[in-house]
Scaffold this motif. Sequence first.
Motif, short mmCIF file in Angstrom:
data_model
loop_
_atom_site.label_atom_id
_atom_site.label_comp_id
_atom_site.label_asym_id
_atom_site.label_seq_id
_atom_site.Cartn_x
_atom_site.Cartn_y
_atom_site.Cartn_z
N ILE A 194 -1.78 10.10 -7.80
CA ILE A 194 -0.72 10.36 -8.26
C ILE A 194 -0.44 9.21 -9.58
N ASN A 195 0.61 9.54 -10.16
CA ASN A 195 0.75 8.77 -10.95
C ASN A 195 1.66 7.38 -10.83
N ASP A 196 3.04 7.99 -10.23
CA ASP A 196 3.13 6.59 -9.59
C ASP A 196 3.61 6.97 -7.67
N PRO A 197 3.33 6.30 -7.28
CA PRO A 197 4.09 6.10 -5.86
C PRO A 197 5.45 6.49 -5.57
N HIS A 198 5.90 5.84 -6.36
CA HIS A 198 7.40 6.42 -6.22
C HIS A 198 7.70 8.22 -6.08
N ASP A 199 6.99 8.54 -7.28
CA ASP A 199 6.83 10.04 -7.46
C ASP A 199 6.76 11.18 -6.06
N LYS B 236 0.73 -1.33 0.00
CA LYS B 236 -0.08 0.15 0.11
C LYS B 236 1.08 1.48 -0.19
N GLY B 237 2.26 1.06 0.04
CA GLY B 237 2.83 2.52 0.28
C GLY B 237 3.40 3.13 0.72
N LEU B 238 3.72 2.31 1.60
CA LEU B 238 4.19 3.03 3.26
C LEU B 238 5.98 3.66 3.16
N SER B 239 5.90 3.02 2.47
CA SER B 239 7.44 2.89 2.40
C SER B 239 7.88 4.33 1.58
N PRO B 240 7.27 4.65 0.44
CA PRO B 240 7.60 6.32 -0.44
C PRO B 240 6.61 7.27 -0.15
N LEU B 241 5.21 6.97 1.05
CA LEU B 241 5.02 7.87 1.86
C LEU B 241 5.85 8.72 2.67
N LEU B 242 6.31 7.68 3.57
CA LEU B 242 7.45 8.50 4.30
C LEU B 242 8.73 8.62 3.55
N LYS B 243 9.21 8.44 2.62
CA LYS B 243 9.89 9.28 2.05
C LYS B 243 9.80 10.04 1.61
N ALA B 244 8.21 10.51 0.71
CA ALA B 244 7.36 11.90 0.36
C ALA B 244 7.77 13.04 1.42
N LEU B 245 7.15 12.06 2.73
CA LEU B 245 6.92 13.11 3.79
C LEU B 245 7.65 13.99 3.94
N ALA B 246 9.43 13.39 4.28
CA ALA B 246 10.31 14.36 3.80
C ALA B 246 10.48 15.70 3.04
N LEU B 247 9.69 15.07 2.63
CA LEU B 247 9.91 16.44 1.50
C LEU B 247 8.34 17.74 1.38
N ALA C 117 5.44 14.14 -6.08
CA ALA C 117 4.32 14.55 -6.37
C ALA C 117 3.81 14.67 -4.94
N LEU C 118 3.90 13.19 -4.42
CA LEU C 118 2.65 12.73 -3.24
C LEU C 118 3.00 14.22 -2.07
N ALA C 119 4.64 14.80 -2.28
CA ALA C 119 4.13 15.71 -0.93
C ALA C 119 3.96 17.04 -1.27
N ALA C 120 3.55 17.12 -2.88
CA ALA C 120 3.63 18.34 -3.39
C ALA C 120 1.67 18.09 -2.56
N ALA C 121 0.89 16.46 -3.30
CA ALA C 121 -0.49 17.10 -2.86
C ALA C 121 -0.64 16.72 -1.37
N MET C 122 0.27 16.19 -0.51
CA MET C 122 -0.34 16.07 1.33
C MET C 122 0.57 17.76 1.50
#
Length: 389
Positions: free
Chosen positions: A330-335, A223-234, A338-343
């Motif tokens: 988001i097109n790619d959970p690893h982006d 469900k993408g928790l690792s990419p989410l934590l990386k995005a949170l750092a941004l 984009a994920l940080a901007a949305a949050m």
Amino acid sequence: MDIALCYESVLPARGGAETYLGDLARRLARDGHAVHLYAARWDANALPPATHFHRIDVPSGPRFLRPWRFGVACEEALKHNQHDVSIGFDKTWGQDVLYPQGGLHAASAAHNLLKFPGALSRGLAAVGKWLDPAAWSFARLERKQYLGPNQPLVIVNSFMVQRHFEQFYGVPPESVRVVRSAIDPMRFAAEDRLKRRHEERGRWMVFPEETVGLFVAMNYRLKGLSPLLKALALVPRNKPFRLAVVGNPKFKRYQREAEKLGVADRVVFLGHRDDPKNCYFAADFLVHPTFYDPCSLVALEALACGLPVITSRYNGASELLTPPNDGAVINDPHDAKALAAAMHRFTDHSYRAEASSAARQTGTKWTFEHHYQALLNVFGEVRKIKKAA
């Protein structure tokens, strides 16, 4: 109608498909339909009293053989009874209708590789799956389900899964009916919602002015928790923001990851909740950057609670959203950018308020009643075909 439901385990307290089957059985019985359940185990107290139970004995053994054994036994049991419609919900065959709520195994296997960020790690994971007997077994079983001589009518819960049927098995769209998943929004009704929100946020030690993004899942990796934590750092720290993680009680690995990324102070790991209702009430939006979800019930629950949803295009529920009105896709959970901007956008109070109102409207456009009537239409279609034959 006389309707047979086929699923190995129906213990509605466990949630997911089992809760859904309980809801469906009660609704069918309420309308006077005869409900038959073919299963290995069930909770009779959570099902309508008029249910006709047919026990399917499944010998113990390796995990990858259990679906085969249940499928064989279920097919044999159905031969001894005449039903207007029989419907299977997972790894079974021989029913008039198949409704794979978890999507296609072939698609799930392909999308599971996407959770690995690099080509090398994905390649190694693919080799590991190729050597996994369970993967071979489930792939073969799925071909038996959909490519056998007596092909069933197929129901799926998103156009994404409908496309997967054509992509992986060549099944044309006109042979696959799309009936979206649904939840009962009354499960999230509460007159004291504001009180619950304040109390829950207090337990999390979250200040009233903080924006809270909610992540709910059992399979944190898929469900993408690792990419989410990386995005949170941004996500900029110019406004107070916190991420609440709910679901699997085993989260130590992700706590360590949050510490390495320098975001441990912005994450609250809450573990398992039997009823996550208050978590929805306490949050401001849902973030679900999944790598595969045929149609996430978590997203539907969030919308019912008036929470905007950030998710990925790999979630069939994204088809319900109209970004940026009620969330983002988001097109790619690893982006991470984009994920940080949305949050970060949800830290804007005015936007968040408008998106919340839109989310609540989106959540009411497709209800369990809509879902139920669409199912009955498919069941009626099947009964006519059988009578004509």
